[in-house]
Write an enzyme that holds these catalytic residues in place. Sequence first.
Site, short mmCIF file in Angstrom:
data_model
loop_
_atom_site.label_atom_id
_atom_site.label_comp_id
_atom_site.label_asym_id
_atom_site.label_seq_id
_atom_site.Cartn_x
_atom_site.Cartn_y
_atom_site.Cartn_z
N LYS A 87 0.84 -1.23 -0.14
CA LYS A 87 0.15 0.14 0.06
C LYS A 87 0.84 1.10 0.10
O LYS A 87 0.51 2.05 -1.01
CB LYS A 87 -0.74 0.05 1.16
N ASN A 88 1.80 1.21 1.05
CA ASN A 88 2.70 2.65 1.00
C ASN A 88 3.54 2.89 -0.12
O ASN A 88 3.97 3.98 -0.45
CB ASN A 88 3.48 2.75 2.45
N ARG A 129 -4.58 10.97 4.09
CA ARG A 129 -3.30 11.89 4.15
C ARG A 129 -2.28 11.49 3.22
O ARG A 129 -1.79 12.86 2.88
CB ARG A 129 -2.73 11.39 5.55
N CYS A 163 -4.67 13.64 12.65
CA CYS A 163 -4.52 12.22 12.51
C CYS A 163 -4.59 11.47 13.59
O CYS A 163 -4.14 12.00 14.75
CB CYS A 163 -3.52 11.86 11.68
N ARG A 199 0.48 15.01 12.82
CA ARG A 199 1.39 14.77 11.70
C ARG A 199 1.39 16.08 10.74
O ARG A 199 0.65 16.23 9.95
CB ARG A 199 0.93 13.63 10.91
N PRO A 200 2.46 16.96 11.02
CA PRO A 200 2.63 17.87 10.40
C PRO A 200 3.13 17.69 9.08
O PRO A 200 3.60 16.56 8.57
CB PRO A 200 3.59 18.80 10.92
N ILE A 201 3.25 18.79 8.07
CA ILE A 201 3.97 18.47 6.71
C ILE A 201 4.80 19.60 6.41
O ILE A 201 5.24 20.13 5.30
CB ILE A 201 2.79 18.58 5.64
N ASP A 202 5.35 20.25 7.52
CA ASP A 202 6.32 21.16 7.52
C ASP A 202 7.49 20.95 6.50
O ASP A 202 8.14 21.55 5.69
CB ASP A 202 6.97 21.87 8.71
N LEU A 203 8.07 19.76 6.74
CA LEU A 203 9.51 19.21 6.08
C LEU A 203 9.09 19.06 4.57
O LEU A 203 9.91 19.05 3.93
CB LEU A 203 9.72 17.94 6.50
N ASP A 220 4.85 0.96 12.06
CA ASP A 220 3.90 0.18 11.50
C ASP A 220 3.90 -1.38 11.66
O ASP A 220 2.60 -1.92 11.48
CB ASP A 220 3.68 0.47 9.78
N ILE A 274 8.54 6.97 16.76
CA ILE A 274 8.42 7.94 15.69
C ILE A 274 7.25 8.73 15.72
O ILE A 274 7.12 9.84 15.28
CB ILE A 274 7.96 6.79 14.42
N ARG A 333 -8.83 -0.21 4.35
CA ARG A 333 -7.66 0.81 3.85
C ARG A 333 -6.46 0.10 3.41
O ARG A 333 -5.96 0.80 2.72
CB ARG A 333 -7.43 1.59 4.92
C1 UD1 Z 1 4.62 7.02 6.17
C2 UD1 Z 1 3.66 5.91 6.07
C3 UD1 Z 1 3.24 5.30 7.38
C4 UD1 Z 1 4.46 5.16 8.40
C5 UD1 Z 1 5.46 6.36 8.51
C6 UD1 Z 1 6.71 6.00 9.23
C7 UD1 Z 1 2.87 6.16 3.96
C8 UD1 Z 1 1.38 6.32 3.28
N1 UD1 Z 1 2.65 6.24 5.09
O1 UD1 Z 1 3.79 8.30 6.82
O2 UD1 Z 1 2.40 4.07 7.13
O3 UD1 Z 1 3.87 4.86 9.52
O4 UD1 Z 1 5.84 6.69 7.18
O5 UD1 Z 1 7.28 4.97 8.73
O6 UD1 Z 1 3.70 5.77 3.49
N2 UD1 Z 1 7.29 14.72 10.35
C9 UD1 Z 1 7.30 16.01 10.77
N3 UD1 Z 1 7.10 16.69 9.67
C10 UD1 Z 1 6.80 16.51 8.49
C11 UD1 Z 1 6.88 15.25 8.23
C12 UD1 Z 1 6.71 13.97 9.02
O7 UD1 Z 1 7.75 16.65 11.77
O8 UD1 Z 1 6.59 17.53 7.73
C13 UD1 Z 1 7.41 13.72 11.55
C14 UD1 Z 1 5.97 12.94 11.84
O9 UD1 Z 1 5.34 13.77 12.83
C15 UD1 Z 1 6.72 11.75 12.39
C16 UD1 Z 1 7.93 11.64 11.71
O10 UD1 Z 1 8.11 12.78 11.23
O11 UD1 Z 1 6.95 11.94 13.93
C17 UD1 Z 1 7.86 10.38 10.65
O12 UD1 Z 1 6.63 10.86 9.76
P1 UD1 Z 1 6.90 10.39 8.15
O13 UD1 Z 1 8.00 9.41 7.97
O14 UD1 Z 1 6.74 11.58 7.38
O15 UD1 Z 1 5.27 9.36 7.91
P2 UD1 Z 1 4.49 9.57 6.71
O16 UD1 Z 1 5.25 9.88 5.68
O17 UD1 Z 1 3.43 10.43 6.98
#
Ligand code: UD1
Length: 427
Positions: free
Chosen positions: A22-23, A99, A123, A128-132, A313, A335, A405
């Site tokens: 899926k991912n 997401r 979530c 779960r931010p998207i700042d990065l 996961d 995580i 899902r």
């Molecule tokens: C993906 C997977 C999810 C898995 C996760 C961690 C998909 C669709 N989902 O989620 O199943 O649990 O990887 O292996 O592939 N973070 C920030 N800012 C950002 C993005 C992330 O601070 O902009 C933090 C998150 O809050 C978290 C950590 O980084 O603490 C890891 O998150 P991330 O690896 O980005 O997870 P996803 O890509 O959302």
Amino acid sequence: MDKLIIRGGNRLSGTIPISGAKNAALTLIPCALLTEEPLTLRNLPRLADIDGFQHLMTQFGVSTGIRGKRPEEFGRVVTFEAAHLTSNVAPYDLVRKMRASILVLGPLLARAGEATVSLPGGCAIGNRPIDLHLKALEAFGANIELTQGYVKAMAPDGGLPGGDFDFPVVSVGATENALMTAVLANGTSRLFNAAREPEIVDLCNLLVAMGAEIEGIGSSDLTIHGVKKLNGATYKVMPDRIEAGSYACAAAITGGEVRLEGACEADMHSTNAALKSIGVEIESDKHGMTVRADGQLKATNLSTAPFPGLATDMQAQLMSLLCKAEGTSVLKETIFENRYMHVPELARMGANIETEGRTAIVKGPADLTGAEVMATDLRASMSLIIAALAAEGETQVRRIYHLDRGYERLEEKLQLAGADIERVGDE
Ligand code: UD1
């Protein structure tokens, strides 16, 4: 709403086919936005999230053609064609349900020079931010604006120059968005401390098949030389390592022996190491893995970490297994915050688990008994199924849309291995 009814106690035995990941699929599909030519993905799992993403793609004028397989078979072949993009806006109504929709931001920006995507909502497994994602695109020269719940990313006239970005925290999604943007930038981009999950390697391999130039694949430092155009491709989605790990836990908790057909051991070292430390035997060959647990399960200490560490996961499913292990286990979730929502539900089934912050202490072996439980998120739901398979009596799992899902035809696969599980409509 459907629910699952599981009568525990059957020893699992047989073969379970492992689906496409899926991912991985959720980051391979948006690659179709990067080219005018058709992208054909094979081995796509039949899941609500994949259907949702396919629907999102039609929003941008992408045609999707499903070819192939008979309904009784697993997986399918879908061709995505983005000859002309008709929109570069991902609206709230489509994004809020999933997401992973944020993964269209990079490719739309790269192809169209502009993209507007609704901010994904909160979530269940923490904030779960998207700042990065946004900072990486800014490092490549994009201009980012946040207005009215939407993020708008714009390339300067003449296109994105590309640039360097050092991730302060390893992020799978942000690495994916950055890669899908940098491949069409004018210059070279470098990513440091990038995620290197197998799904990222799968994404890089597809991008290379489409004509991208990426160095360092499989490592945390990636160099991407932007190219003018990408071509179409036909590509097979990698096997789902989390699905395979989940069924391994299911087999082990019943003291069973199950062949996971298609599972790829190379992607599963940390999960398999965790299983072995609990006393589960694993044999693998190039077509799959066999999991066997006929002895006593042992307590162990586990901590989640970015790949090659133990996948977050897999945390919930391993916790269920540890409920039946002899001794005290300590789990650490590094995580995500708030990823122990399965704990109160497992406790209702008789598990002895205490949590403090990001640590969970599991005392076993617990006498698990069937109960009515509520699924809260995808992997948490699976942990309840795993516990139910070893519980005395009947368990009813509600809110199973979470499972739909991410687990392709879950009850069918478990039935193949002899589980007593059925889906019924809720009155
Ligand atoms: C993906 C997977 C999810 C898995 C996760 C961690 C998909 C669709 N989902 O989620 O199943 O649990 O990887 O292996 O592939 N973070 C920030 N800012 C950002 C993005 C992330 O601070 O902009 C933090 C998150 O809050 C978290 C950590 O980084 O603490 C890891 O998150 P991330 O690896 O980005 O997870 P996803 O890509 O959302």
